[in-house]
Design a protein around this motif. Sequence first.
Motif, PDB file in Angstrom:
ATOM      1  N   MET A 138     -13.484  31.742 -83.834  1.00 23.09           N
ATOM      2  CA  MET A 138     -14.747  31.853 -84.583  1.00 23.09           C
ATOM      3  C   MET A 138     -15.855  31.050 -83.907  1.00 23.09           C
ATOM      4  O   MET A 138     -17.014  31.305 -84.103  1.00 23.09           O
ATOM      5  N   ILE A 139     -15.483  30.070 -83.088  1.00 27.40           N
ATOM      6  CA  ILE A 139     -16.499  29.240 -82.425  1.00 27.40           C
ATOM      7  C   ILE A 139     -16.435  29.514 -80.929  1.00 27.40           C
ATOM      8  O   ILE A 139     -15.414  29.252 -80.299  1.00 27.40           O
ATOM      9  N   PRO A 140     -17.514  30.045 -80.348  1.00 30.19           N
ATOM     10  CA  PRO A 140     -17.483  30.315 -78.903  1.00 30.19           C
ATOM     11  C   PRO A 140     -17.401  29.017 -78.112  1.00 30.19           C
ATOM     12  O   PRO A 140     -17.732  27.933 -78.605  1.00 30.19           O
ATOM     13  N   SER A 141     -16.962  29.138 -76.849  1.00 31.18           N
ATOM     14  CA  SER A 141     -17.057  27.997 -75.940  1.00 31.18           C
ATOM     15  C   SER A 141     -18.534  27.657 -75.717  1.00 31.18           C
ATOM     16  O   SER A 141     -19.404  28.506 -75.883  1.00 31.18           O
ATOM     17  N   ALA A 142     -18.759  26.432 -75.314  1.00 31.62           N
ATOM     18  CA  ALA A 142     -20.144  26.018 -75.073  1.00 31.62           C
ATOM     19  C   ALA A 142     -20.703  26.776 -73.871  1.00 31.62           C
ATOM     20  O   ALA A 142     -19.978  27.107 -72.932  1.00 31.62           O
ATOM     21  N   PHE A 143     -22.007  27.057 -73.940  1.00 34.06           N
ATOM     22  CA  PHE A 143     -22.661  27.731 -72.819  1.00 34.06           C
ATOM     23  C   PHE A 143     -24.121  27.323 -72.786  1.00 34.06           C
ATOM     24  O   PHE A 143     -24.667  26.846 -73.784  1.00 34.06           O
ATOM     25  N   ASP A 144     -24.731  27.502 -71.618  1.00 34.42           N
ATOM     26  CA  ASP A 144     -26.172  27.326 -71.511  1.00 34.42           C
ATOM     27  C   ASP A 144     -26.848  28.624 -71.885  1.00 34.42           C
ATOM     28  O   ASP A 144     -26.274  29.706 -71.726  1.00 34.42           O
ATOM     29  N   TYR A 145     -28.062  28.487 -72.355  1.00 36.32           N
ATOM     30  CA  TYR A 145     -28.743  29.642 -72.925  1.00 36.32           C
ATOM     31  C   TYR A 145     -30.171  29.689 -72.444  1.00 36.32           C
ATOM     32  O   TYR A 145     -30.840  28.658 -72.368  1.00 36.32           O
ATOM     33  N   ALA A 146     -30.611  30.873 -72.084  1.00 40.03           N
ATOM     34  CA  ALA A 146     -32.021  31.049 -71.733  1.00 40.03           C
ATOM     35  C   ALA A 146     -32.507  32.359 -72.307  1.00 40.03           C
ATOM     36  O   ALA A 146     -31.764  33.347 -72.351  1.00 40.03           O
ATOM     37  N   ALA A 147     -33.742  32.362 -72.753  1.00 35.41           N
ATOM     38  CA  ALA A 147     -34.342  33.566 -73.327  1.00 35.41           C
ATOM     39  C   ALA A 147     -35.634  33.864 -72.580  1.00 35.41           C
ATOM     40  O   ALA A 147     -36.719  33.474 -73.009  1.00 35.41           O
ATOM     41  N   PRO A 148     -35.534  34.543 -71.454  1.00 39.50           N
ATOM     42  CA  PRO A 148     -36.704  34.811 -70.638  1.00 39.50           C
ATOM     43  C   PRO A 148     -37.693  35.729 -71.349  1.00 39.50           C
ATOM     44  O   PRO A 148     -37.299  36.491 -72.235  1.00 39.50           O
ATOM     45  N   ALA A 149     -38.952  35.649 -70.922  1.00 37.37           N
ATOM     46  CA  ALA A 149     -39.997  36.453 -71.559  1.00 37.37           C
ATOM     47  C   ALA A 149     -40.242  37.749 -70.801  1.00 37.37           C
ATOM     48  O   ALA A 149     -40.877  38.663 -71.324  1.00 37.37           O
TER      49      ALA A 149
END
Lengths: 795, 291, 176
Positions: B1-12
């Motif tokens: 239910m809990i994903p592994s940690a990851f980095d996240y980016a939301a480009p425009a």
Amino acid sequence: MTATTERSSAEVGKARLRKEDRHLVTGRSRFTDNMVLPGMLHLAMVRSPYAHAKITAVDTAAAKSSPGVMAVLTGADVAGEQGSLPNAWPITPDQKAPAHGAIAVDEVAFAGEVVAVIVARTAAAARDAVERVDVSYDELPVVMDLEEAFTDKVLAHTSLESNKSATWVFDSAEAGTGSSVQDAIDSAEVLIERTFYQQRLIPAFMEPRSTVVDPTGEQITMWTATQIPHILRLMLALTLGIPESKVRVIAPDVGGGFGGKLQVTPEEVITVLAARHTGKPCKYTETRSESLQAGHHGRAQVQRLKLSAKRDGTVTGLSVNLLADMGAYLGLVTSGIPILGAFMYNSIYKFPAYRFECNNIFTNKTWTDAYRGAGRPEATFAIERLMDELATELNMDPLAVREKNWIRHEEFPFATVAGLEYDTGNYEAATAKAVDLFDYQGMRAEQKRRRDANDPVQLGIGVSTFTEMCGLAPSRVLGSLSYGAGGWEHAQVRVLPTGNIEVVTGSSAHGQGHETAWSQLVADRLGVPFENVEVLHGDTQISQRGLDTYGSRSLTVGGMAVLAAADKVIEKAKVVAAHMMEASEEDIEFSAGSFNVKGTDQSTSLGEIALATFAAHNLPDGFEPNLDSDATFDPSNFSYPHGTHLAAIEVDTETGHVGILKYVCVDDVGVVVNPMLVEGQVHGGLAQGIAQALYEEAVHDDAGTLVTGSFVDYLVPSAPDLPHYITGRTETPATSNQLGAKGVGEAGTIASTPAIVNGVLDAVRHLGVKDIKMPCTPSRVWHALQDAKTTGGVR
Amino acid sequence: MIPSAFDYAAPATVEEALGLLAAADAAGDDVKVLAGGQSLLPVMKLRMADPSMVVDLGRIAGLNGVTDSGDSLLIGAMTPHHVVATDPLIAQHVPLLAQAAATVADPQVRHRGTFGGALVHADPAGDLPAPVLAAGATFLISGPGGQRSVDAADFFQGYFTTAVEEGEILTGIRVPKYTGWGSHYEKFTRVAQQWSIVAVAALVRVEAGTITEARIGLTNMASTPLRAAAVEAALAGGPATADAIAAAAAHAAEGTDPASDLNGDAAYRAHLAQVLTKRAVLAAVGLQAGA
Amino acid sequence: MASSKTITVEVDDVRYTDDVEPRLLLVQYLRERLGKTGTLVGCDTTNCGACTVHLDGVSVKSCTMLAVQADGHKVTTIEGMAQDGKLAPLQEAFHQCHALQCGFCTPGMIMQSASLLKENPHPTEAEIRDGLEGNLCRCTGYQNIVAAVKSVADGTVYDDSGVSTTAGETETAGVS
């Protein structure tokens, strides 16, 4: 009761809206996973991927140094304190069972068994560290198939010499309840021999199991998603060797159970151990995948049956030889589930000879235990399928065969071949009503039309009658069956100084609506407004005694305890009323919440008496202050609801798809306290019974992995998959309790499965299909139709 | 239910997204592109996918919506299923896509899940690949080397595998208009919410009682969506009658390689393909409503 | 270690700004950070619908969305449905029609039903059932849930008798 007590029934029978709803529709719920305590730690389980293996090493070093991890416990760490999870129903003196530690120590016996637990500051940290526990296994051979397990070629446990846990036999000739089945079979004019498979099901309550344990203070407090706070408390104490008085169990809002939360789970024990080791509150909430894999399963039986009859349709005997899949361990009542069915194979029929033999067998699968109906749906399925097979053999209408054999209304009370005494019933009335609501003749005409036209969508009419034993249970009967506890229920009724009523019940609800129904009972009995009654349950510190909720027992046992306590309150109040009004007790009449002196206009209310007993300024000599009473009710007999279900089933012969065109059920659950609640129970039961017939099956692969390990593959039906149910009732009061109620929690589940399967077969039998295993998937139906063209149509 | 940690980016912008993908690749990150997330997040929660970096396309303007470009429609990759299911342009020109999109999962998933995301995910049991293949759509893919387009016939390459390479992003799907054609998507499941056991997408042009062209796509009859070429050939030029359609549909399993699983074995799927093809084409030509 | 992100989300008409790990699911943010425990988690594969909330007015499964994806958006949970102490029509209808038993699926059912009625204010029974295909209930068998949604569509909800008007479908016969 005394002649001077007049009962009103303004409430009983009324479709009162539920008191329980408001907090649930607004999101102010109190489910266990909502609980947060200061400094609370979170648990994640390390589970075995193997169905059978020796544990050779568990390396927890990396996990222990993982961020946020406070402790990692293995089976070896807790071997000295975890005890063995309880089985409360040793069905024979020589029943075999493996030791069952909450955390496996040396050997795992099903995939999903816990081998270690992570205790961490956050749920995410706990989950992350699961990956860092390195468990070394030596794989052992697995035995998955029940019939293969019976041969003992592969053993599910290396510690046992056989997969056989116990053999339990009932024989009507030996018991003196009937004649010899072998004689009946030997002299049979017609002999129907069939083997039916009850697939493995998963209760699949919507709320995953969750437990919070607070070890601070002098007692351990546990909040947990359970049906059985009282039994759990006792069992935790016995398992862990702590005094019962040091454990408090609270079942807050519980999101469904269906038998699946009638258990003492490894996870509950582990959460206690973690809290004890860390000294901190601990929470464990399972994922759905874990719930499907490791929460107990249900059904899983092979039924080998012989039914003997005369050519006029009279059944002369039934022999049942059962293999029951225990899975890897014996849970709380795992071993007794088939036995609950043993008394029901004769159902509503009066044939004279019956033999039941059950072999309880271990496999390397998740253990089985109670699931809605628990033994009784299996039995009903068997006999109702056989009645249809007999009707086919004799070219009789399936209803006519049943009528030929059922106990007639005027024959009650009826001592059955299985040794029970059915108090009341009216199978004619329920069936007549169902036939009418269903338009049975019209459906038969439509069926003929489609057959004659060779319509690609064929119509089948599925018939099932049923009865069940509800109101578990007379304690003496449970004792005779070696069950480890009684079957009574406890209640307390307290009249508060304000005149409001508190009702404490030992029967802990998880969706059934006890608060509403018990309020109706007490409002009538004490003559107080429905709104003035508060029902308390689900906390062993509030409800000190109880045997909880299962087996359609709440109203017929728990509700009767509530009424008995209310009656005691009235008797006590009369003493005070007489004292207050300077009259003799014999002259006090109670009616509609008020106590009158016979023949005068003198009266006083329950509220006034309650206040007087609270103040205690002027009470009769020896009268103990306060107006409350306890009662414990132990039923003298089971109750026997019954009913007739009719299903119009459409089978698309091109795809094998099965659809339900019409579903009618007429249930007789005796006197009804709240018809709205009864109907809700019937609807939900039907959904689960239909799901067994058509949709659900827990499937393991050959290595022992649960293939249906999520709701993607374990197909719980949603709204478009189920029909609109047409429900009806007849009302034949039970005589085993003063209300005449019978119980309804399991009724729909029991009768609907055979009704659907009988309907499927009725639709395609003329095409050569003889049987289809459950669930009747489109693929199975289509293959059966293909096979019918070549090999005779068994699939 | 809990994903592994990851980095996240939301480009425009798409360019920014491509830059992030290139950088992540250079850094050795296991990167996943997040569209609607309705397939990716469940597998991450089950830890069947453990990306170290997630690039979310949800903040990029211009990838969402349906535009008319003459003889085709351009569907932005990030257009949610529920938009595809209700868009008036799609309803007019390629109602097959609307009908198929309306069968994807359930309403909540259709609100979040995207047309492009589902196509790149390329689940063999998914409901969009077969209709898109039948419609002969063109996939617009942006990558470090600029834009390229790939025909539907070349897009689906294997089990969960498409022509979109690492470092690339699907930006849109160009679908020819089938204005005036008959169409139907016939899906078969055991329960409503389930992935297709088998489904058939039919696009059929009928002129004066004759089927002049048929394009049939099969869902879940192999590791990729398939065209039922033998059925198409058998239908083309023939009469739009029930008998002719049934005869043509009998070819539906030719060239397929269906899997066997809990919902049915390969033989059953092969049979279903024929029945469902018959039903889909019948419904497409207006002879019978699909079941 | 993945770096946290700052998000601002309006939940049930209140603006919240928080630092969150990218992997935090929206439902975990709602439950664990905001204490909005009315929204529940019933599965891990986007099947059960217990976690359904509204994102900018349409239903989504909050277990299948990252909290960071909700940045800048408006979320409505079951706890934002009643206004000024008055139950929303669907909440009232679920009560009136006995459309809940254990209540675990109820928040998601109500939120999905609201979204369904927004998109189709006058659904047929079949359309209601289809519209609820992504929400599992194990107690009710769905019939009363369908009835509750229908009663809102038909404008027949709100009855203060305290007694169900829909339980009368059962035909009863007294038998001695």
